[in-house]
Design a protein around this motif. Structure first.
Motif, mmCIF file in Angstrom:
data_model
loop_
_atom_site.group_PDB
_atom_site.id
_atom_site.type_symbol
_atom_site.label_atom_id
_atom_site.label_comp_id
_atom_site.label_asym_id
_atom_site.label_seq_id
_atom_site.Cartn_x
_atom_site.Cartn_y
_atom_site.Cartn_z
ATOM 1 N N LEU A 103 0.832 -1.204 0.000
ATOM 2 C CA LEU A 103 0.000 0.000 0.000
ATOM 3 C C LEU A 103 0.866 1.254 0.000
ATOM 4 N N VAL A 104 1.983 1.204 0.704
ATOM 5 C CA VAL A 104 2.914 2.331 0.703
ATOM 6 C C VAL A 104 3.479 2.535 -0.708
ATOM 7 N N LEU A 105 3.836 1.449 -1.367
ATOM 8 C CA LEU A 105 4.344 1.555 -2.739
ATOM 9 C C LEU A 105 3.263 2.083 -3.686
ATOM 10 N N ALA A 106 2.016 1.677 -3.473
ATOM 11 C CA ALA A 106 0.920 2.197 -4.291
ATOM 12 C C ALA A 106 0.766 3.699 -4.062
ATOM 13 N N GLY A 107 0.888 4.133 -2.819
ATOM 14 C CA GLY A 107 0.828 5.564 -2.515
ATOM 15 C C GLY A 107 1.947 6.324 -3.201
ATOM 16 N N LEU A 108 3.147 5.754 -3.191
ATOM 17 C CA LEU A 108 4.283 6.389 -3.863
ATOM 18 C C LEU A 108 4.054 6.462 -5.374
ATOM 19 N N ALA A 109 3.524 5.393 -5.954
ATOM 20 C CA ALA A 109 3.270 5.378 -7.401
ATOM 21 C C ALA A 109 2.239 6.431 -7.790
ATOM 22 N N ARG A 136 -10.114 6.437 -0.585
ATOM 23 C CA ARG A 136 -11.008 5.311 -0.867
ATOM 24 C C ARG A 136 -10.282 3.978 -0.889
ATOM 25 N N PHE A 137 -9.184 3.883 -1.617
ATOM 26 C CA PHE A 137 -8.560 2.589 -1.847
ATOM 27 C C PHE A 137 -7.431 2.281 -0.868
ATOM 28 N N LEU A 138 -6.703 3.283 -0.431
ATOM 29 C CA LEU A 138 -5.644 3.029 0.542
ATOM 30 C C LEU A 138 -6.156 3.181 1.975
ATOM 31 N N GLY A 139 -7.068 4.121 2.197
ATOM 32 C CA GLY A 139 -7.583 4.365 3.539
ATOM 33 C C GLY A 139 -8.914 3.689 3.826
#
Length: 173
Positions: A103-109, A136-139
């Motif tokens: 999820l952290v990597l998705a946030g960075l992307a 919505r998707f990460l939180g």
């Protein structure tokens, strides 16, 4: 006191129970391979930053150039990365990659995508989309909360930074 056990024995039992509960909820510990990969990644990032700072020009001690501060930071990164490699397998505080790490990597992307398009189409749409995706998707917020918060925040930023402060940021309107 009516208790038969002395107070220190009860305290140590309580501490032991807390440690067991903390251990129960910890993610699995990363292995040696993860330690090596992270160490190499930090050294690689430091070397890339070092080369970039040299390209900017570091100047001298009396007249530092544009690349002086990036050079110092990149040297620190290289040293820290080498330290991580030296500590491989000796620490137990590094965590294995889990869903939370992805999820952290998705946030960075998504942040990289935001930076890539904000100069082209302005900050309004990318900022609203970035905030919506994070909420919505990460939180895992509700659709309604995600939409309303994203739009309201972008409007507030627009009013404050573009309208009131006249900050020169790329914007559509």
């Amino acid at each position: 006191m009516t208790s038969e056990e002395p107070a220190p024995a009860r305290l140590s039992d309580a501490v032991h129970e807390v440690e067991e509960v903390e251990h129960e909820f910890r993610p699995p510990v990363a292995g040696r391979v993860t330690d090596v990969v992270v160490g190499i990644a930090v050294v690689g990032l430091g070397v890339a930053a070092l080369l970039g700072s040299l390209a900017l020009g570091v100047g001298s001690a009396r007249t530092p150039g544009t690349g002086t501060w990036p050079l110092l930071v990149s040297v620190a990164l290289v040293v820290l990365g080498i330290g991580l490699l030296a500590m491989t397998g000796r620490t137990r505080d590094a965590e294995r990659f889990t869903r939370a790490a992805w999820l952290v990597l998705a946030g960075l992307a998504t942040m990289i995508a935001f930076v890539a398009v904000v100069g082209v189409i302005g900050f309004e749409i990318p900022a609203a989309l970035l905030m919506f995706v994070w909420l919505r998707f990460l939180g895992h917020e509700s659709w309604r909360t995600s939409i309303i918060t994203s739009l309201a925040t972008v409007v507030a930023f627009y009013v404050v930074f573009v309208g009131l402060l006249a900050v020169p940021i790329p914007h559509m309107f």
